[in-house]
Scaffold this active site. Structure first.
Site, PDB file in Angstrom:
ATOM      1  N   GLY A 138       0.901  -1.252   0.088  1.00 47.39           N
ATOM      2  CA  GLY A 138      -0.002  -0.040   0.099  1.00 47.39           C
ATOM      3  C   GLY A 138       0.771   1.459  -0.212  1.00 47.39           C
ATOM      4  N   ASP A 171       3.249  -2.856   8.045  1.00 44.17           N
ATOM      5  CA  ASP A 171       2.344  -2.521   7.121  1.00 44.17           C
ATOM      6  C   ASP A 171       1.323  -1.577   7.591  1.00 44.17           C
ATOM      7  OD1 ASP A 171       0.770  -2.985   4.793  1.00 44.17           O
ATOM      8  OD2 ASP A 171       0.189  -5.278   5.462  1.00 44.17           O
ATOM      9  N   GLY A 172       0.633  -1.101   6.522  1.00 39.96           N
ATOM     10  CA  GLY A 172      -0.790  -0.050   6.893  1.00 39.96           C
ATOM     11  C   GLY A 172      -1.927  -0.914   7.229  1.00 39.96           C
ATOM     12  N   GLU A 193      -0.859 -10.689   3.312  1.00 39.91           N
ATOM     13  CA  GLU A 193      -0.305 -10.002   4.385  1.00 39.91           C
ATOM     14  C   GLU A 193      -0.752 -10.572   5.735  1.00 39.91           C
ATOM     15  OE1 GLU A 193      -1.466  -5.523   2.516  1.00 39.91           O
ATOM     16  OE2 GLU A 193      -3.052  -6.631   3.629  1.00 39.91           O
ATOM     17  N   THR A 245       1.366   3.593   2.365  1.00 37.03           N
ATOM     18  CA  THR A 245       2.131   3.928   3.608  1.00 37.03           C
ATOM     19  C   THR A 245       3.271   2.973   3.502  1.00 37.03           C
ATOM     20  OG1 THR A 245      -0.066   4.134   4.569  1.00 37.03           O
ATOM     21  CG2 THR A 245       1.917   4.281   5.951  1.00 37.03           C
TER      22      THR A 245
HETATM   23  C1  5RP Z   1      -3.286  -3.438   1.314  1.00 36.08           C
HETATM   24  C2  5RP Z   1      -3.595  -3.103   2.637  1.00 36.08           C
HETATM   25  C3  5RP Z   1      -3.170  -1.839   2.871  1.00 36.08           C
HETATM   26  O1  5RP Z   1      -2.265  -1.912   4.365  1.00 36.08           O
HETATM   27  C4  5RP Z   1      -4.193  -0.856   3.386  1.00 36.08           C
HETATM   28  O2  5RP Z   1      -5.051  -0.890   2.227  1.00 36.08           O
HETATM   29  C5  5RP Z   1      -3.584   0.446   3.545  1.00 36.08           C
HETATM   30  O3  5RP Z   1      -3.278   1.105   2.575  1.00 36.08           O
HETATM   31  P1  5RP Z   1      -2.504   2.761   2.498  1.00 36.08           P
HETATM   32  O4  5RP Z   1      -1.412   2.815   3.275  1.00 36.08           O
HETATM   33  O5  5RP Z   1      -2.488   2.788   0.880  1.00 36.08           O
HETATM   34  O6  5RP Z   1      -3.553   3.458   2.959  1.00 36.08           O
HETATM   35  O7  5RP Z   1      -4.294  -3.793   3.690  1.00 36.08           O
HETATM   36  O8  5RP Z   1      -4.008  -4.828   1.033  1.00 36.08           O
END
Ligand code: 5RP
Length: 223
Positions: A33, A85-86, A107, A35
């Site tokens: 994603g 992770d985000g 994930e 972030t």
């Molecule tokens: C991808 C995810 C991401 O962590 C989630 O969508 C957050 O994304 P972003 O950092 O672009 O807001 O779960 O499958």
């Protein structure tokens, strides 16, 4: 501050956490994603200090390799001290909805192996109750309509994310209309539907540390 500046601040805080809490040469789990992309870019500045990474998606693998960062298969790795992770939504109890980028299954697998899950978010992601963001569910394509009917019985409103195929070759249903007061219970219930590969509730294994970027600085929440 813009949302991207906040995401970058959270990613920078995650890099400091990784440097402070992992040995030189450690393997780092990397999410997916926008972030997570900021975290990958930050990680590139210390790539000689780490042993390599495990990626939760093909997109992240490509970005990591583009920076010259080594990417290993999860099956080659026995120790994963940290996964960064985000999230699409996260509660103060560090339960999450993930999968907005359709990478939820990998994930969840990588985070299951990791000793510590560090979640990096801008302040807009913190919610008291999960569910405003539609809950992604990865399904085997031939089971899509059946799973959708079962989800309707549970009170959800599933919509097929048409045109999106996951890294595992599957479909995504986005479930609207839920106010999720028992994330762990619903996570378990959804996993019992035949044809569901994974659902985007990360409650049984939530985050251990949230680095939440606000205009006043990065706040830490721990489990
Ligand atoms: C991808 C995810 C991401 O962590 C989630 O969508 C957050 O994304 P972003 O950092 O672009 O807001 O779960 O499958």
């Amino acid at each position: 501050m813009t949302q991207d500046e906040l995401k970058k601040a959270a990613a920078a805080a995650a890099l400091r956490h990784v440097l402070d809490h992992t040995a030189t040469g450690a393997i780092i789990g990397v999410g997916t994603g926008s972030t997570a992309n900021f975290f990958i870019d930050a990680l590139a500045t210390v790539k000689d200090r780490i042993g390599g990474t495990v990626a939760s998606s093909e997109a992240s693998r490509q970005r990591l390799e583009g920076h010259g960062i080594r990417v290993l298969e999860l099956n080659e790795v026995t120790e994963l001290p940290v996964y960064v992770d985000g999230a699409d939504e996260i509660t103060p109890r560090l339960e999450m909805i993930k999968g907005g980028g359709a990478a939820l299954t990998r994930e969840k697998i990588v985070s299951a192996v990791a000793r510590t899950f560090v979640c990096v978010c801008d302040a807009s992601k913190l919610v008291p109750v999960l569910g405003k963001f539609p809950l992604p569910v990865e399904v085997i394509p031939m089971a899509r309509a059946y799973v959708a009917r079962e989800i309707v019985k549970l009170g959800g409103q599933p919509r097929w994310r048409e045109g999106v195929v996951t890294d595992n070759g599957n479909d995504i249903l986005d479930v609207h209309g839920w106010s999720i007061t028992d994330p762990a219970g619903l996570e378990q219930r959804l996993d019992q539907i035949v044809g569901v590969v994974t659902n985007g509730l990360f409650a049984a294994r939530g985050a251990d540390l949230l680095l939440l970027a606000t205009p006043e600085g990065v706040r830490e929440y721990r489990n």
